[in-house]
Write a protein that holds these residues in place. Sequence first.
Motif, mmCIF file in Angstrom:
data_model
loop_
_atom_site.group_PDB
_atom_site.id
_atom_site.type_symbol
_atom_site.label_atom_id
_atom_site.label_comp_id
_atom_site.label_asym_id
_atom_site.label_seq_id
_atom_site.Cartn_x
_atom_site.Cartn_y
_atom_site.Cartn_z
ATOM 1 N N ASP A 213 -45.893 31.151 61.138
ATOM 2 C CA ASP A 213 -46.917 32.177 61.372
ATOM 3 C C ASP A 213 -48.250 31.567 61.791
ATOM 4 O O ASP A 213 -49.223 32.295 61.998
ATOM 5 C CB ASP A 213 -47.095 33.061 60.139
ATOM 6 C CG ASP A 213 -47.552 32.280 58.907
ATOM 7 O OD1 ASP A 213 -47.885 31.070 59.028
ATOM 8 O OD2 ASP A 213 -47.587 32.876 57.812
ATOM 9 N N PHE A 214 -48.332 30.236 61.888
ATOM 10 C CA PHE A 214 -49.503 29.507 62.385
ATOM 11 C C PHE A 214 -50.773 29.782 61.578
ATOM 12 O O PHE A 214 -51.881 29.688 62.096
ATOM 13 C CB PHE A 214 -49.732 29.816 63.872
ATOM 14 C CG PHE A 214 -48.544 29.465 64.720
ATOM 15 C CD1 PHE A 214 -48.234 28.148 65.015
ATOM 16 C CD2 PHE A 214 -47.714 30.476 65.206
ATOM 17 C CE1 PHE A 214 -47.122 27.832 65.773
ATOM 18 C CE2 PHE A 214 -46.600 30.165 65.968
ATOM 19 C CZ PHE A 214 -46.307 28.847 66.254
ATOM 20 N N GLU A 215 -50.593 30.087 60.297
ATOM 21 C CA GLU A 215 -51.759 30.278 59.425
ATOM 22 C C GLU A 215 -52.227 28.925 58.898
ATOM 23 O O GLU A 215 -52.138 28.616 57.715
ATOM 24 C CB GLU A 215 -51.409 31.245 58.285
ATOM 25 C CG GLU A 215 -51.142 32.662 58.747
ATOM 26 C CD GLU A 215 -52.360 33.290 59.416
ATOM 27 O OE1 GLU A 215 -53.495 32.979 59.001
ATOM 28 O OE2 GLU A 215 -52.172 34.097 60.353
ATOM 29 N N GLY B 176 -48.279 21.409 63.216
ATOM 30 C CA GLY B 176 -47.055 21.378 62.422
ATOM 31 C C GLY B 176 -45.922 20.698 63.169
ATOM 32 O O GLY B 176 -46.056 19.570 63.633
ATOM 33 N N ARG B 177 -44.806 21.383 63.350
ATOM 34 C CA ARG B 177 -43.615 20.797 63.977
ATOM 35 C C ARG B 177 -43.608 20.952 65.498
ATOM 36 O O ARG B 177 -42.647 20.574 66.157
ATOM 37 C CB ARG B 177 -42.357 21.421 63.376
ATOM 38 C CG ARG B 177 -42.207 21.162 61.878
ATOM 39 C CD ARG B 177 -41.018 21.875 61.280
ATOM 40 N NE ARG B 177 -39.759 21.342 61.774
ATOM 41 C CZ ARG B 177 -38.565 21.833 61.439
ATOM 42 N NH1 ARG B 177 -38.487 22.881 60.632
ATOM 43 N NH2 ARG B 177 -37.462 21.291 61.927
ATOM 44 N N TRP B 178 -44.656 21.507 66.056
ATOM 45 C CA TRP B 178 -44.744 21.679 67.503
ATOM 46 C C TRP B 178 -45.360 20.443 68.145
ATOM 47 O O TRP B 178 -46.388 19.938 67.695
ATOM 48 C CB TRP B 178 -45.570 22.913 67.845
ATOM 49 C CG TRP B 178 -44.906 24.168 67.385
ATOM 50 C CD1 TRP B 178 -45.030 24.761 66.165
ATOM 51 C CD2 TRP B 178 -43.979 24.963 68.126
ATOM 52 N NE1 TRP B 178 -44.256 25.886 66.094
ATOM 53 C CE2 TRP B 178 -43.595 26.038 67.284
ATOM 54 C CE3 TRP B 178 -43.444 24.884 69.408
ATOM 55 C CZ2 TRP B 178 -42.686 27.021 67.695
ATOM 56 C CZ3 TRP B 178 -42.556 25.858 69.819
ATOM 57 C CH2 TRP B 178 -42.180 26.912 68.974
ATOM 58 N N LYS B 179 -44.710 19.961 69.222
ATOM 59 C CA LYS B 179 -45.157 18.747 69.898
ATOM 60 C C LYS B 179 -45.651 19.086 71.306
ATOM 61 O O LYS B 179 -44.865 19.506 72.159
ATOM 62 C CB LYS B 179 -44.011 17.731 69.991
ATOM 63 C CG LYS B 179 -43.333 17.431 68.655
ATOM 64 C CD LYS B 179 -44.298 16.827 67.646
ATOM 65 C CE LYS B 179 -43.582 16.535 66.322
ATOM 66 N NZ LYS B 179 -44.536 16.048 65.295
ATOM 67 N N PRO B 180 -46.957 18.903 71.567
ATOM 68 C CA PRO B 180 -47.461 19.135 72.924
ATOM 69 C C PRO B 180 -47.116 17.961 73.825
ATOM 70 O O PRO B 180 -47.484 16.826 73.539
ATOM 71 C CB PRO B 180 -48.974 19.257 72.711
ATOM 72 C CG PRO B 180 -49.250 18.450 71.490
ATOM 73 C CD PRO B 180 -48.020 18.537 70.628
ATOM 74 N N VAL C 224 -53.523 25.284 67.570
ATOM 75 C CA VAL C 224 -53.466 26.447 66.696
ATOM 76 C C VAL C 224 -54.881 26.983 66.537
ATOM 77 O O VAL C 224 -55.781 26.270 66.088
ATOM 78 C CB VAL C 224 -52.864 26.079 65.323
ATOM 79 C CG1 VAL C 224 -52.958 27.264 64.368
ATOM 80 C CG2 VAL C 224 -51.411 25.641 65.485
ATOM 81 N N GLU C 225 -55.062 28.254 66.947
ATOM 82 C CA GLU C 225 -56.374 28.874 66.915
ATOM 83 C C GLU C 225 -56.268 30.292 66.365
ATOM 84 O O GLU C 225 -55.489 31.098 66.875
ATOM 85 C CB GLU C 225 -56.989 28.936 68.325
ATOM 86 C CG GLU C 225 -57.191 27.595 68.996
ATOM 87 C CD GLU C 225 -57.777 27.748 70.396
ATOM 88 O OE1 GLU C 225 -58.046 28.906 70.804
ATOM 89 O OE2 GLU C 225 -57.937 26.736 71.079
#
Length: 229
Positions: free
Chosen positions: A38-40, A45-49, A56-57
């Motif tokens: 939920d990106f709170e 986190g587990r996301w890799k750009p 996350v904003e």
Amino acid sequence: MRLFSILLLVLAPVLVCAAGEVPSTPLASKGDVILSDDFERTDLGRWKPLIGTFAVEGGALKGVQTRADHGAVGRFYHPMKDVVVEFKFQLDGSSGFNAVFDDQKFKGSHAGHICRASFTPKQLRLADDKKGIMSNELYEMRKDPARKAEADKLAAPHSSGAKINLEQKRWYQVAIEVMGDEMRVSLDGTPIAYLKSEGVAHETKSSFHFTVNGKGVLFDDVKIWQAVK
């Protein structure tokens, strides 16, 4: 030309699926949870750009394209095959985005692409990348102007889609079902696109990612489940 634009041009001739061709019932049920985000928080986190910018904003994941030749790529790594993916999105100046399944170990398609759902303000497209335009054979054929039309014709059976009408700054809910060689996409609870193509059944999708074109797309409440019959 950007990869995203190439896909739009190739799939356009086979875009529209009649409503009767889209199954009215789900392809599968939701099993074990693979991801629930939920990106709170403030970190990715587990996301890799991998390309462009992801951050996350304000309780959402935002992707922004910063390279002229490729959209921003934010990837979640986890082995999967048959899945149900749900998420919310909001176009924030973007011309569109892809939701993509890849297998980094697969060498038979460009960048290991397996299948995807591509969203623009006016169109939704589903593509079997493994057997379609991203397959190594057809990808190379399209580099030859004399064979481009032939490659597009061969790719056509491996894609489908529907007309949509998305507004900027509005949240939408998406569900993507991948079960065997079938994909079905629902938008705000309505099934609107379906594809049956052999490459979709690829045994292992090692990652899921968003590719964002343009100024930005917001994503929220991303959930992935194992799909079960």
